[in-house]
Design a protein around this motif. Sequence first.
Motif, short mmCIF file in Angstrom:
data_model
loop_
_atom_site.label_atom_id
_atom_site.label_comp_id
_atom_site.label_asym_id
_atom_site.label_seq_id
_atom_site.Cartn_x
_atom_site.Cartn_y
_atom_site.Cartn_z
N SER A 255 1.78 -7.56 -22.95
CA SER A 255 0.83 -6.63 -22.37
C SER A 255 0.83 -5.29 -23.12
O SER A 255 1.84 -4.86 -23.68
N SER B 75 9.52 -20.68 -20.57
CA SER B 75 8.44 -20.22 -19.68
C SER B 75 8.44 -18.71 -19.54
O SER B 75 7.43 -18.11 -19.15
N ARG B 76 9.55 -18.07 -19.88
CA ARG B 76 9.65 -16.62 -19.79
C ARG B 76 9.14 -15.92 -21.04
O ARG B 76 8.98 -14.71 -21.06
N PHE C 76 4.45 -10.27 -13.42
CA PHE C 76 5.13 -10.63 -14.66
C PHE C 76 4.32 -11.59 -15.52
O PHE C 76 4.46 -11.61 -16.74
N SER C 77 3.46 -12.37 -14.92
CA SER C 77 2.66 -13.31 -15.71
C SER C 77 1.45 -12.64 -16.33
O SER C 77 0.80 -13.22 -17.20
N GLY C 78 1.16 -11.41 -15.91
CA GLY C 78 0.00 -10.71 -16.45
C GLY C 78 0.31 -9.30 -16.91
O GLY C 78 0.66 -9.06 -18.07
N ASP D 194 14.33 -22.45 -15.08
CA ASP D 194 13.47 -22.06 -16.20
C ASP D 194 13.83 -22.76 -17.51
O ASP D 194 13.12 -22.59 -18.51
N THR E 285 3.87 -8.60 -18.62
CA THR E 285 4.39 -9.47 -19.67
C THR E 285 4.69 -8.67 -20.93
O THR E 285 4.12 -7.60 -21.17
N SER F 286 5.81 -12.34 -9.26
CA SER F 286 5.52 -13.38 -10.26
C SER F 286 4.17 -13.13 -10.91
O SER F 286 4.01 -13.28 -12.13
N ALA F 287 3.18 -12.74 -10.11
CA ALA F 287 1.86 -12.46 -10.65
C ALA F 287 1.90 -11.26 -11.59
O ALA F 287 1.23 -11.23 -12.63
N LYS G 199 11.92 -13.60 -6.20
CA LYS G 199 11.59 -14.78 -7.00
C LYS G 199 11.63 -16.00 -6.09
O LYS G 199 12.28 -15.97 -5.03
#
Length: 282
Positions: free
Chosen positions: A161, A195-196, A153-155, A222, A158, A150-151, A253
Amino acid sequence: MRIDLHTHSTVSDGTQPPAEVMRSAKEAGLDAVALTDHDSTSGWTEAMQAARKEGLILVPGMEVSCRSSEGISVHVLSYLHDPANPELLAEIARSRTARVSRAEMMVQRLAEDFPIDWDLVQRHVAPGATIGRPHIADALVAAGVVPNRSAAFSGILTARSRYFVAHYAPDPAHAVELIRAAGGVPVFAHPVASSRGRVVGEETFREMIDAGLLGVEADHRDNPEEGRAWLRSLAAEHSLLVTGSSDYHGTGKPNLLGEFTTDPEVLDKIESLATGTAVVRP
């Protein structure tokens, strides 16, 4: 009757082999479950054998990765299609090949800043699995760059990126047409999961409906609450099926088996509409 129509195994980006997914589904109190690995049906046989052993109903499926004309990622769940249909197979093979090239390019970019390489990524891909960003995320976790997927994909991973690379994927309306031609039942997965990232507009929904879309996955963690209400309204207007599912990935997940479920009458309709393959019963 508890029915979860969206799960993943190590055949794509889940963390459990198909048989283990079936065992976990039984332990979670499910009566029926769909295996819907990304762009692959190679887990069906193992899942069928395990489902019969566990006394579960199995709905063989697949999640087709697509890209809209606006460049937005779209996923279409295909239930009970013919896994040997040549046109659908050819399109999926093209996507799988593109995924590998994309992953290699992303790893090259990431390797400039982080201690990962292609060999490390491949260690996190099960034999024959559809490679994707989750496997790169697992390599980043193993290298100590991020604490979990999760971390990542959130940074770092993404779509915004500088390490991100797009890949070929079919237009969602075309994917719907291919699924229908293969005797399957196409359902739009987590359609308003803002959110995705970006979600498609009503024009894409209309194109997919015109192409033969048969359902929407409304109940998914989601999809925001207001989005679920809109999906139900859309489904009522166009006589679409409404499903609910977990999108389970094992430890990949936080999604839990059975956290959202599908009405048994909807599964009956899916079964009645499909001509490609059959539901597997114990």
